[in-house]
Design a protein around this motif. Structure first.
Motif, PDB file in Angstrom:
ATOM      1  N   UNK A  40       0.858  -1.180   0.000  1.00  0.00           N
ATOM      2  CA  UNK A  40       0.000   0.000   0.000  1.00  0.00           C
ATOM      3  C   UNK A  40       0.892   1.228   0.000  1.00  0.00           C
ATOM      4  N   UNK A  41       0.357   2.347  -0.456  1.00  0.00           N
ATOM      5  CA  UNK A  41       1.185   3.543  -0.491  1.00  0.00           C
ATOM      6  C   UNK A  41       0.358   4.809  -0.492  1.00  0.00           C
ATOM      7  N   UNK A  42       1.038   5.911  -0.281  1.00  0.00           N
ATOM      8  CA  UNK A  42       0.381   7.208  -0.319  1.00  0.00           C
ATOM      9  C   UNK A  42       0.748   7.912  -1.613  1.00  0.00           C
ATOM     10  N   UNK A  43      -0.117   8.798  -2.048  1.00  0.00           N
ATOM     11  CA  UNK A  43       0.117   9.561  -3.270  1.00  0.00           C
ATOM     12  C   UNK A  43       1.228  10.577  -3.034  1.00  0.00           C
ATOM     13  N   UNK A  44       1.890  10.984  -4.121  1.00  0.00           N
ATOM     14  CA  UNK A  44       2.901  12.040  -3.966  1.00  0.00           C
ATOM     15  C   UNK A  44       2.263  13.308  -3.407  1.00  0.00           C
ATOM     16  N   UNK A  45       3.046  14.050  -2.656  1.00  0.00           N
ATOM     17  CA  UNK A  45       2.565  15.294  -2.069  1.00  0.00           C
ATOM     18  C   UNK A  45       2.091  16.241  -3.181  1.00  0.00           C
ATOM     19  N   UNK A  46       0.911  16.784  -3.011  1.00  0.00           N
ATOM     20  CA  UNK A  46       0.362  17.738  -3.974  1.00  0.00           C
ATOM     21  C   UNK A  46      -0.365  17.103  -5.151  1.00  0.00           C
ATOM     22  N   UNK A  47      -0.432  15.771  -5.187  1.00  0.00           N
ATOM     23  CA  UNK A  47      -1.056  15.089  -6.325  1.00  0.00           C
ATOM     24  C   UNK A  47      -2.535  15.439  -6.467  1.00  0.00           C
ATOM     25  N   UNK A  48      -3.275  15.445  -5.375  1.00  0.00           N
ATOM     26  CA  UNK A  48      -4.714  15.721  -5.456  1.00  0.00           C
ATOM     27  C   UNK A  48      -4.985  17.129  -5.974  1.00  0.00           C
ATOM     28  N   UNK A  49      -4.174  18.095  -5.542  1.00  0.00           N
ATOM     29  CA  UNK A  49      -4.337  19.480  -6.004  1.00  0.00           C
ATOM     30  C   UNK A  49      -4.026  19.568  -7.496  1.00  0.00           C
ATOM     31  N   UNK A  50      -2.924  18.964  -7.920  1.00  0.00           N
ATOM     32  CA  UNK A  50      -2.539  19.020  -9.336  1.00  0.00           C
ATOM     33  C   UNK A  50      -3.548  18.293 -10.221  1.00  0.00           C
ATOM     34  N   UNK A  51      -4.053  17.141  -9.757  1.00  0.00           N
ATOM     35  CA  UNK A  51      -5.034  16.402 -10.557  1.00  0.00           C
ATOM     36  C   UNK A  51      -6.310  17.222 -10.706  1.00  0.00           C
ATOM     37  N   UNK A  52      -6.708  17.922  -9.632  1.00  0.00           N
ATOM     38  CA  UNK A  52      -7.897  18.773  -9.719  1.00  0.00           C
ATOM     39  C   UNK A  52      -7.683  19.876 -10.749  1.00  0.00           C
ATOM     40  N   UNK A  53      -6.495  20.463 -10.783  1.00  0.00           N
ATOM     41  CA  UNK A  53      -6.166  21.500 -11.778  1.00  0.00           C
ATOM     42  C   UNK A  53      -6.245  20.954 -13.199  1.00  0.00           C
ATOM     43  N   UNK A  54      -5.936  19.663 -13.350  1.00  0.00           N
ATOM     44  CA  UNK A  54      -6.004  19.025 -14.675  1.00  0.00           C
ATOM     45  C   UNK A  54      -7.421  18.556 -15.011  1.00  0.00           C
ATOM     46  N   UNK A  55      -8.357  18.717 -14.070  1.00  0.00           N
ATOM     47  CA  UNK A  55      -9.729  18.284 -14.300  1.00  0.00           C
ATOM     48  C   UNK A  55      -9.958  16.818 -13.989  1.00  0.00           C
ATOM     49  N   UNK A  56      -9.082  16.235 -13.163  1.00  0.00           N
ATOM     50  CA  UNK A  56      -9.200  14.824 -12.793  1.00  0.00           C
ATOM     51  C   UNK A  56      -9.584  14.693 -11.329  1.00  0.00           C
ATOM     52  N   UNK A  57     -10.346  13.641 -11.019  1.00  0.00           N
ATOM     53  CA  UNK A  57     -10.711  13.358  -9.639  1.00  0.00           C
ATOM     54  C   UNK A  57     -10.648  11.850  -9.421  1.00  0.00           C
ATOM     55  N   UNK A  58     -10.487  11.405  -8.165  1.00  0.00           N
ATOM     56  CA  UNK A  58     -10.470   9.963  -7.903  1.00  0.00           C
ATOM     57  C   UNK A  58     -11.713   9.293  -8.496  1.00  0.00           C
ATOM     58  N   UNK A  59     -11.483   8.173  -9.164  1.00  0.00           N
ATOM     59  CA  UNK A  59     -12.555   7.438  -9.832  1.00  0.00           C
ATOM     60  C   UNK A  59     -12.549   7.615 -11.344  1.00  0.00           C
ATOM     61  N   UNK A  60     -11.888   8.678 -11.836  1.00  0.00           N
ATOM     62  CA  UNK A  60     -11.783   8.865 -13.290  1.00  0.00           C
ATOM     63  C   UNK A  60     -10.901   7.781 -13.885  1.00  0.00           C
ATOM     64  N   UNK A  61     -11.219   7.389 -15.112  1.00  0.00           N
ATOM     65  CA  UNK A  61     -10.444   6.344 -15.795  1.00  0.00           C
ATOM     66  C   UNK A  61      -9.888   6.887 -17.098  1.00  0.00           C
ATOM     67  N   UNK A  62      -8.596   6.620 -17.326  1.00  0.00           N
ATOM     68  CA  UNK A  62      -7.912   7.068 -18.533  1.00  0.00           C
ATOM     69  C   UNK A  62      -7.400   5.864 -19.309  1.00  0.00           C
TER      70      UNK A  62
END
Length: 173
Positions: A40-62
C-alpha cells in the motif's frame, strides 16, 4: 435503590452482552493482503491538487498504452521498471499530449502499475504529481492489475495486449 440477586444477575448479563457487542465491532474482518500485490502507499505530495487542476478526480479512468516503448498492437512483455504511459481515446481528450509516468510491478500472473507523475507538453521535461493505478481494460478486481502469463525471460511477464486503464486514486491500494 437496592437490587436483589436476580437484579444483579440481570445487570451483570446485560453488561457482559454489551461488552461482547463492543468487542466484535472493534475487530475488522478485512481479508489479508495477498503477498504478490505491491505494498500500500500514499500519493505524492500535492497530487490531489494538481489532478484537480487538470480536471481529474479519484474514480476517473484514462485508457492508455501501458508503455510507450511497446506502442504496437498485440502482446507486450513487461518487467519491474519505470514506464511512460500514453493516453489514448478519451484519455487524450482529457490530457492532450501528456505522458503519465510510473512504475510497473510484475508477478508471474499480474502486472501492476503505480503512476505518480504527469508530463505535460507545455511544461517541457517538468512533471506534476499524479496518483493512479493500472487496471485491465477487460477486467478489474480491486486494482489487481493486468492479467499476465510467465515469460521465458526471467523477471518478465507477458500480457495479451499493450493497453490498460489508469484509475485516478487518492491512495495506492
Amino acid at each position: 435503590m437496592r437490587l436483589g440477586s436476580t437484579g444483579w444477575m440481570a445487570l451483570l448479563l446485560t453488561g457482559l452482552w454489551g461488552a461482547g457487542c463492543r468487542h466484535t465491532q472493534d475487530v475488522t474482518d478485512a481479508p489479508e493482503r495477498p503477498k504478490w500485490m505491491p505494498p500500500e502507499g500514499t500519493c505524492p505530495k500535492g497530487a490531489l491538487v494538481q489532478m484537480e487542476r487538470l480536471g481529474l478526480k479519484p474514480g476517473d479512468k484514462l485508457p492508455v498504452i501501458v508503455d510507450a516503448i511497446q506502442d504496437h498492437p498485440g502482446p507486450a512483455r513487461y518487467n519491474y521498471s519505470f514506464v511512460i504511459a500514453l493516453p489514448r481515446d478519451e484519455g487524450e481528450k482529457v490530457l492532450p499530449g501528456a505522458r503519465i509516468g510510473g512504475r510497473l510491478y510484475v508477478t508471474k500472473h499480474r502486472v501492476f502499475g503505480r503512476y505518480d507523475r504527469v508530463f505535460l507538453p507545455e511544461s517541457g521535461a517538468m512533471s506534476v504529481p499524479f496518483c493512479g493505478i493500472l487496471l485491465d481494460a477487460r477486467w478489474d478486481r480491486d486494482g489487481e492489475g493486468l492479467i499476465a502469463y510467465p515469460s521465458p525471460m526471467k523477471g518478465f511477464s507477458v500480457v495479451q495486449d499493450n493497453t490498460g486503464v489508469i484509475l485516478v486514486v487518492d491512495k495506492y491500494p
